[in-house]
Design an enzyme around this catalytic site. Structure first.
Site, short mmCIF file in Angstrom:
data_model
loop_
_atom_site.label_atom_id
_atom_site.label_comp_id
_atom_site.label_asym_id
_atom_site.label_seq_id
_atom_site.Cartn_x
_atom_site.Cartn_y
_atom_site.Cartn_z
N PHE A 161 67.23 29.55 57.38
CA PHE A 161 68.25 30.45 56.85
C PHE A 161 69.58 29.71 56.71
O PHE A 161 69.98 28.97 57.62
CB PHE A 161 68.50 31.63 57.79
N ASP A 162 70.28 29.96 55.62
CA ASP A 162 71.68 29.60 55.54
C ASP A 162 72.46 30.55 56.44
O ASP A 162 71.94 31.60 56.86
CB ASP A 162 72.14 29.72 54.08
#
Length: 308
Positions: A161-162
């Protein structure tokens, strides 16, 4: 008593995200839905090839071994019901235990996410993803031409995930977009002890926790990573935010603007979620990728500055 999906991880997915219907989609775009429906019907006995989210779905369904029923995957598609026949037949051929589907023949299907209690929605249609995100659901536009995860790590699901505008809100990202790096760093140092507001994918990360906590006896393991362009000293607020949420990630990469794809190549995710198309474009060459169409970067006429 009617059945319920309560307590399960619920993934809603479009047929084009699960299977490779790119050739059929071109027919739809070049002609109309009737031609598309006729083509799908003519191929009813031809199993569709795996799509970009197929490896992820296959691994998630492994959590249902022994009739545990911890994960539910539901087809949520703009397809017509007739074309849906091919979707279910292809799933059956691939031994994917899919029981449920909603087919809306051209209408945006996102309103049904509420009835499903969906934790994640994956679609190749940007308008559907935007609508789902605006309604409060974790959603991403998949890149159908992403490099496929070729059965790597068969006993482990890896999801990356960013941070900003994905796991976290775009609060800090807006500071950077409007005022630059120095202001961003000063803002994050000042608020280091203040948790960031949640982003659209925080609920998904929370929903994954019970599966992660199953331990070594589980039929599948989940490994998560935070892959962000943040760097020290802005890293502290991100870590403290996860601590405040009582959520753990297995790996954290604070890359200070380095190309994320180089690090994703080593992590080998089954899916990577980011809000910036630039990072998604390069990440898709490494593995399955989803564009989270949220935050300041994705607003119409929004600033072009690359956020942190």
């Amino acid at each position: 008593m009617p059945k319920s999906l309560e307590g399960k991880l619920v993934v809603a997915i479009s047929s084009r995200a699960l299977f490779d219907f790119e050739e059929e989609n071109r027919v739809f775009e070049e002609t109309d839905d009737r031609a598309y429906m006729e083509l799908q019907l003519s191929r009813l006995d031809v199993p569709a090839k795996p799509g970009v989210a197929y490896p992820l779905v296959k691994k998630l369904l492994a959590f249902n071994a022994g009739n545990e029923g911890r994960v539910a995957v539901v087809i949520l598609s703009r397809n017509d019901p007739v074309s849906g026949l091919r979707v279910f037949r292809s799933a059956q051929e691939a031994n994917l235990q899919l029981e449920r589907g909603v087919f809306t023949r051209g209408r945006n299907p996102y309103p049904y996410l509420t009835s499903l209690g969906a934790n994640l929605f994956l679609s190749a249609k940007e308008d559907d993803v935007r609508a789902a995100l605006n309604a409060g659901f974790a959603a991403a536009r998949v890149y159908p031409d992403s490099a496929m995860a070729a059965d790597r790590h068969p006993d482990e699901i890896r999801i990356a995930f960013d941070g900003d505008a994905v796991l976290f809100s775009d609060e800090a990202e807006r500071v950077y977009a409007e005022s630059g790096l120095a202001a961003f760093q000063a803002h994050e140092i000042k608020h280091a002890a203040t948790p960031l507001p949640p982003g659209p994918f925080k609920p998904l990360l929370q929903a994954l926790q019970p599966l992660q906590d199953m331990g070594t006896g589980a039929p599948m393991r989940i490994r998560t990573a935070l892959v962000t362009a943040r760097s020290a000293p802005a890293h502290e607020r991100a870590i403290r935010t996860l601590m405040a949420w009582n959520i753990q990630v297995d790996e954290a990469m604070f890359l200070g603007g380095l190309e994320k794809a180089d690090f994703l190549r080593e992590f080998e995710p089954d899916f990577f979620f980011d809000d910036q198309t630039g990072y998604c474009d390069t990440a898709a060459k490494v593995g399955p990728t989803g564009h989270v169409v949220s935050g300041v970067k994705n607003e119409a006429g929004g600033p072009e500055r690359t956020p942190r």
